[in-house]
Design an enzyme around this catalytic site. Structure first.
Site, PDB file in Angstrom:
ATOM      1  N   HIS A 124     -40.765   0.542  93.141  1.00 41.61           N
ATOM      2  CA  HIS A 124     -40.159   1.665  92.936  1.00 41.61           C
ATOM      3  C   HIS A 124     -40.539   2.842  93.949  1.00 41.61           C
ATOM      4  CE1 HIS A 124     -39.808   5.886  90.917  1.00 41.61           C
ATOM      5  NE2 HIS A 124     -39.107   5.501  89.849  1.00 41.61           N
ATOM      6  N   ASP A 201     -48.959  -1.075  89.739  1.00 42.53           N
ATOM      7  CA  ASP A 201     -48.225   0.018  89.400  1.00 42.53           C
ATOM      8  C   ASP A 201     -47.684  -0.563  87.879  1.00 42.53           C
ATOM      9  OD1 ASP A 201     -46.054   1.308  88.113  1.00 42.53           O
ATOM     10  OD2 ASP A 201     -44.783   1.430  90.191  1.00 42.53           O
ATOM     11  N   GLN A 204     -44.272   0.563  83.946  1.00 43.46           N
ATOM     12  CA  GLN A 204     -43.381   0.038  82.925  1.00 43.46           C
ATOM     13  C   GLN A 204     -44.313  -1.192  82.055  1.00 43.46           C
ATOM     14  OE1 GLN A 204     -40.149   0.620  82.248  1.00 43.46           O
ATOM     15  NE2 GLN A 204     -40.071   1.698  83.961  1.00 43.46           N
ATOM     16  N   LYS A 227     -43.861   6.671  79.344  1.00 41.60           N
ATOM     17  CA  LYS A 227     -43.135   5.430  79.172  1.00 41.60           C
ATOM     18  C   LYS A 227     -43.990   4.567  78.167  1.00 41.60           C
ATOM     19  CE  LYS A 227     -41.483   5.351  84.021  1.00 41.60           C
ATOM     20  NZ  LYS A 227     -40.167   5.731  84.007  1.00 41.60           N
ATOM     21  N   CYS A 365     -34.381   4.420  91.686  1.00 45.23           N
ATOM     22  CA  CYS A 365     -35.342   4.540  92.692  1.00 45.23           C
ATOM     23  C   CYS A 365     -36.073   3.275  93.350  1.00 45.23           C
ATOM     24  CB  CYS A 365     -36.616   5.369  92.011  1.00 45.23           C
ATOM     25  SG  CYS A 365     -36.122   6.737  91.179  1.00 45.23           S
TER      26      CYS A 365
HETATM   27  N1  7TS Z   1     -43.154   3.044  88.746  1.00 45.04           N
HETATM   28  C1  7TS Z   1     -42.159   2.435  88.040  1.00 45.04           C
HETATM   29  C2  7TS Z   1     -42.261   0.813  88.090  1.00 45.04           C
HETATM   30  C3  7TS Z   1     -41.434   3.116  87.427  1.00 45.04           C
HETATM   31  O1  7TS Z   1     -40.275   2.596  86.570  1.00 45.04           O
HETATM   32  C4  7TS Z   1     -41.355   4.417  87.310  1.00 45.04           C
HETATM   33  C5  7TS Z   1     -40.476   5.405  86.641  1.00 45.04           C
HETATM   34  C6  7TS Z   1     -42.477   5.331  88.321  1.00 45.04           C
HETATM   35  C7  7TS Z   1     -43.205   4.267  89.130  1.00 45.04           C
HETATM   36  C8  7TS Z   1     -42.599   6.600  88.447  1.00 45.04           C
HETATM   37  O2  7TS Z   1     -43.245   7.210  87.201  1.00 45.04           O
HETATM   38  P1  7TS Z   1     -43.122   8.676  86.963  1.00 45.04           P
HETATM   39  O3  7TS Z   1     -43.583   8.750  85.498  1.00 45.04           O
HETATM   40  O4  7TS Z   1     -44.474   9.048  88.003  1.00 45.04           O
HETATM   41  O5  7TS Z   1     -42.042   9.149  87.180  1.00 45.04           O
HETATM   42  N2  7TS Z   1     -39.210   4.648  86.438  1.00 45.04           N
HETATM   43  C9  7TS Z   1     -38.184   5.365  86.215  1.00 45.04           C
HETATM   44  C10 7TS Z   1     -36.943   4.689  86.000  1.00 45.04           C
HETATM   45  O6  7TS Z   1     -36.916   3.510  86.047  1.00 45.04           O
HETATM   46  N3  7TS Z   1     -36.076   5.766  85.566  1.00 45.04           N
HETATM   47  O7  7TS Z   1     -36.630   6.802  85.583  1.00 45.04           O
HETATM   48  C11 7TS Z   1     -37.815   6.721  86.125  1.00 45.04           C
END
Ligand code: 7TS
Length: 407
Positions: A124, A201, A204, A227, A365
């Site tokens: 990501h 990371d 998910q 999430k 992303c």
């Molecule tokens: N890493 C992964 C694997 C993610 O899916 C996301 C967000 C992030 C990092 C960043 O997380 P945040 O909470 O700091 O934004 N993924 C997604 C997505 O797949 N669609 O919208 C956000």
């Protein structure tokens, strides 16, 4: 298939059962953020309606109550990820901020010009760009661990990339764009043999897989509350104690200090050293309830439902002529990225929205991953414990209708 025909958990999520513009909602965008159970929503309501106050400062009941609940979430997270000590659980805004914290506080100070960071092809952007910002400034190289067409990391290539210059490896546990579950324990072991530190990371993974930081032996790990059935605005950084203790603060402000004078300031202990300013109190308290919810259901049950959802959705989608699935890893979470021959992904999402189906379309992303598959974007249906067979049938029928429209 009875669990997904009559999903017993659906009723816990008020947003799951709704009608938008006359259509039943089929929410299939849980990888972006998942819906919230009533007990989390009720806790947020209680905090704002009755229990509002700041933490770590007031000596009156409300503030002590908020502090107790806030710190109880830290204990719950410690238990969830099996962290050795509660001070290793640092509250951030989310995964993105956790990555930035380690990039700025660890990599900036402990890596040298000429060192290398390894990232995988399926990261990501938030697990790419923060490292790049520091790498450019410090003269650190970034190398990419390749993947195969099924969307799996090539472990042999990874082994070859682990040269003495590699001091840091950051890899996603479960890909948001493909659903691939990566062998992060094995990858961590190999990185450690090479003397490199490892960041995982788990954005998910946290709501789909067992995340045990001691078993994985990772140096750093991050995830986001939103999430894992919790509120937005809070996330977690876990780190090994010796590393966190050596690292300088990431941001300055209230709560992170010990004594402040204009001449010299000394800093608070962990975890407060990394928690400057008033935190997202309601979100942290709400997250505590989300952890309770996750643990009450149990990973075994989550796997059972999600395995059924993934199997059913994969079978239905594959039966549509011209539909291509991106990412068919052997170990895969309940995420399906797909395209339909001759139809732009954005047209797909916009048209099936009219049928009540909410999916994500775009590069997720993960632009380097889209480049690997040579597509500008994909459609992504991602499923969670509240989804049922009817949601998938609705997606299937909307896609069939859309195909007819374009014929
Ligand atoms: N890493 C992964 C694997 C993610 O899916 C996301 C967000 C992030 C990092 C960043 O997380 P945040 O909470 O700091 O934004 N993924 C997604 C997505 O797949 N669609 O919208 C956000």
């Amino acid at each position: 298939m009875s669990l997904i025909e009559h999903n017993p958990y659906r009723k816990d999520f008020p947003a799951a059962e709704q009608v938008i513009s006359g259509k039943r909602l089929a929410y299939l965008d849980s990888a972006a953020t998942n819906l919230k159970p009533s007990l989390v929503i009720d806790e947020l309501d209680r905090y704002y309606r009755i229990e509002t106050s700041n933490v770590h400062r007031g000596l009156y009941w409300l503030s002590e109550n908020a502090t107790t609940k806030f710190e109880a979430t830290r204990d719950k997270i410690q238990g969830l990820i099996n962290a050795p000590d509660r001070s290793q659980v640092i509250f951030t805004k989310g995964t993105t901020e956790s990555v930035n914290l380690v990039a700025q506080s660890y990599v900036r100070n402990f890596l040298q010009r000429g060192d290398t960071i390894l990232l995988s092809q399926m990261e990501h952007h938030s697990n790419i760009v923060p490292w790049q910002i520091v790498a450019e400034e410090k003269g650190i190289f970034i190398k990419v661990i390749p993947i195969n067409q099924r969307g799996e990391i090539l472990l042999d290539e990874y082994r070859k990339l682990l040269t003495p210059e590699v001091k840091f490896v950051s890899v996603v546990f479960i890909s948001n764009a493909l659903g691939t579950i990566n062998p992060v324990k094995e990858m961590t072991r190999l990185a450690h043999e090479n003397g490199a530190k490892v960041f995982i990371d788990a954005a998910q993974a946290i709501s789909h897989e067992k995340v045990d930081v001691q078993d994985l032996d990772v140096d750093f790990l991050a995830f986001s509350g939103h999430k894992m059935f919790g509120p937005t605005g809070v996330g977690v950084l876990y780190g090994k104690l010796d590393l966190l203790n050596q690292m300088p603060p990431y941001q300055g402000g209230g709560d992170m200090i010990d004594v402040v004078t204009f001449e010299k300031t000394t800093y608070n202990n962990l975890p407060h050293k990394f928690e400057a300013g008033t935190p997202s109190i309601s979100a942290v308290i709400g997250l505590g309830k989300a952890v309770d919810y996750l643990q009450d259901i149990g990973l075994h049950r989550i796997h059972e439902i999600e395995t059924q959802l993934l199997a059913y959705a994969t079978e239905k989608l594959k039966s549509i002529p011209g539909l291509k699935i991106y990412g068919e890893a052997e170990h895969k979470a309940s995420v399906i990225s797909f395209g339909l021959e001759g139809i732009h992904p954005h047209d797909i999402a916009a048209l099936i929205d009219k049928e009540g189906v909410a999916i994500r379309t775009g590069h997720h992303c993960a632009q380097p991953l889209m480049k690997f598959f040579d597509v500008p974007a994909t459609c992504r249906a991602s499923m969670s414990i509240y989804n049922n067979k009817a949601d998938i049938d609705q997606l299937y029928l909307a896609l069939v209708k859309l195909k007819k429209f374009f014929e």
